[in-house]
Design an enzyme around this catalytic site. Structure first.
Site, mmCIF file in Angstrom:
data_model
loop_
_atom_site.group_PDB
_atom_site.id
_atom_site.type_symbol
_atom_site.label_atom_id
_atom_site.label_comp_id
_atom_site.label_asym_id
_atom_site.label_seq_id
_atom_site.Cartn_x
_atom_site.Cartn_y
_atom_site.Cartn_z
ATOM 1 N N HIS A 162 0.868 -1.190 0.000
ATOM 2 C CA HIS A 162 0.000 0.000 0.000
ATOM 3 C C HIS A 162 0.903 1.238 0.000
ATOM 4 C CE1 HIS A 162 -3.649 -2.069 2.139
ATOM 5 N NE2 HIS A 162 -3.989 -1.805 0.896
ATOM 6 N N CYS A 256 -2.273 2.674 9.164
ATOM 7 C CA CYS A 256 -3.269 1.684 8.724
ATOM 8 C C CYS A 256 -4.486 1.666 9.637
ATOM 9 C CB CYS A 256 -2.669 0.280 8.718
ATOM 10 S SG CYS A 256 -1.316 0.061 7.580
HETATM 11 N N1 ARG Z 1 -3.631 -7.344 6.458
HETATM 12 C C1 ARG Z 1 -4.061 -6.125 5.861
HETATM 13 C C2 ARG Z 1 -4.022 -6.259 4.347
HETATM 14 O O1 ARG Z 1 -3.133 -6.894 3.837
HETATM 15 C C3 ARG Z 1 -3.208 -4.983 6.313
HETATM 16 C C4 ARG Z 1 -3.687 -3.651 5.831
HETATM 17 C C5 ARG Z 1 -2.826 -2.532 6.245
HETATM 18 N N2 ARG Z 1 -3.401 -1.298 5.919
HETATM 19 C C6 ARG Z 1 -2.763 -0.267 5.336
HETATM 20 N N3 ARG Z 1 -3.399 0.850 5.223
HETATM 21 N N4 ARG Z 1 -1.568 -0.388 4.845
HETATM 22 O O2 ARG Z 1 -4.858 -5.747 3.644
#
Ligand code: ARG
Length: 265
Positions: A162, A256
C-alpha cells in the site's frame, strides 16, 4: 489543527490468512496485546487533541482494524473502498454505511481501491498508489468524484503493498518516503514534487516506519523506526513513538489503523 479520525477496535483481530508478505497464519497473533497497543495509539491521538470516532468491528473481519483502507474522505465527500481480496470484501460496504448513516455524500466505487491505504491527501494534490491493490483506474474515479488532482505512483516491492507503507505526508506540502518501494519513474516524480522530502532507509521501512501519522507538528510513528525518528526531530517535528508490533504481524502500523475524516473546505 486538530484532526478527526475514524478507528476500529481490533476485537476480532487475527492473522488467519496471508494477503501480504508480513502475514504468517501459522505464527498467529495475540489479540489482547493488539487491543492494548491499539488503545495506546488511540490515547496518543486524544492526548494530541485529535477527535477519534469509532466504527463497530465485525466478527469474521480480522483486518477491519485497518480503518485507513475503509474509505477516502476529502472535502466531506466519501469515496468508498472496494477490496482486492475477498477476505476483506465486506469491509467496504460496512465503512460506507457508517458514513452514509451520518449524512456524508458517498460514492460506491466501480473500481478496486483500498481507501487511504493507497490515497494520501496533501493540500493541492492526492497521491495514489497502484501496483498491488488499488487499480489505476480508481485513481481517475477518485479524481472525478473529489475534484482534486490525483497523481499515480507505482509500487514495486510486495512488502510495501500500500502507498501508506512507503510514504506519509509530513504536512500539506511535504512527505517522507522510502524511494526503493517505487518504480524508477515514480521515484523521479517524487523527487520533482518533493525536493525537501525526508528520505527513509531500508531499516526504517522494514519496521513500517513510513506508516506514520503527522498533524504537521507531531508525528505518531512505530517505535522501532529509530533513524527516521532522529531525522524527524532534526527537522523540528515532535515524535510520538507507539508500539504496534502485534498489528505489524498483519502488515499494519499506526496509519493503517487510522482513517482521516476531512471536512468540507
Ligand atoms: N492485512 C491487511 C491487508 O493486507 C493490512 C492492511 C494494512 N493497511 C494499510 N493501510 N496499509 O490488507
Amino acid at each position: 489543527m486538530p484532526k478527526h479520525f475514524l478507528m476500529c477496535r481490533p476485537d476480532y483481530f487475527t492473522v488467519e490468512y496471508a494477503i501480504n508478505p508480513w502475514m504468517h497464519p501459522e505464527a498467529g497473533a495475540d489479540r489482547d496485546v493488539a487491543v492494548r497497543q491499539w488503545e495506546g495509539l488511540k490515547a496518543a491521538y486524544e492526548e494530541l487533541g485529535h477527535r477519534v470516532d469509532l466504527i463497530d468491528p465485525i466478527d469474521g473481519l480480522p483486518d477491519m482494524v485497518f480503518a485507513a483502507n475503509g474509505a477516502l474522505v476529502v472535502g466531506g465527500r466519501v469515496y468508498g473502498a472496494r477490496f482486492a481480496f475477498p477476505q476483506r470484501g465486506p469491509e467496504g460496504p460496512a465503512y460506507l454505511r457508517w458514513f452514509a448513516e451520518r449524512g456524508y455524500p458517498v460514492l460506491e466505487p466501480a473500481h478496486v481501491n483500498e481507501g487511504e491505504g493507497d490515497f494520501l491527501t496533501l493540500d493541492e494534490v492526492v497521491l495514489a498508489g497502484t501496483g498491488f491493490r488499488t487499480d489505476v483506474v480508481a485513481h481517475k474515479e477518485a479524481q472525478e468524484f473529489l475534484g482534486r488532482p490525483v497523481v499515480s505512483l507505482t509500487l514495486v516491492d510486495p512488502r510495501f503493498y500500500h502507498l501508506d507503507t512507503a510514504l506519509f505526508p509530513l504536512d500539506g506540502r511535504n512527505v517522507a518516503y522510502y524511494p526503493q518501494a517505487f518504480s524508477p519513474g515514480s521515484q523521479e516524480v517524487l523527487r520533482r514534487m518533493f525536493p525537501d522530502a525526508v528520505l527513509a532507509g531500508a531499516e526504517d521501512a522494514e519496521v513500517l516506519g513510513l506508516n506514520a501519522v503527522s498533524d504537521g507538528r507531531n508525528v505518531v510513528i512505530n517505535a522501532e523506526a529509530s533513524s527516521l525518528q532522529l531525522e524527524l526531530k532534526r527537522r523540528g517535528y515532535e515524535v510520538i513513538p507507539v508500539d504496534l508490533s502485534e498489528l505489524r504481524k498483519a502488515g499494519g502500523g499506526p496509519k493503517c489503523c487510522t482513517l482521516e475524516i476531512r471536512g468540507e473546505n
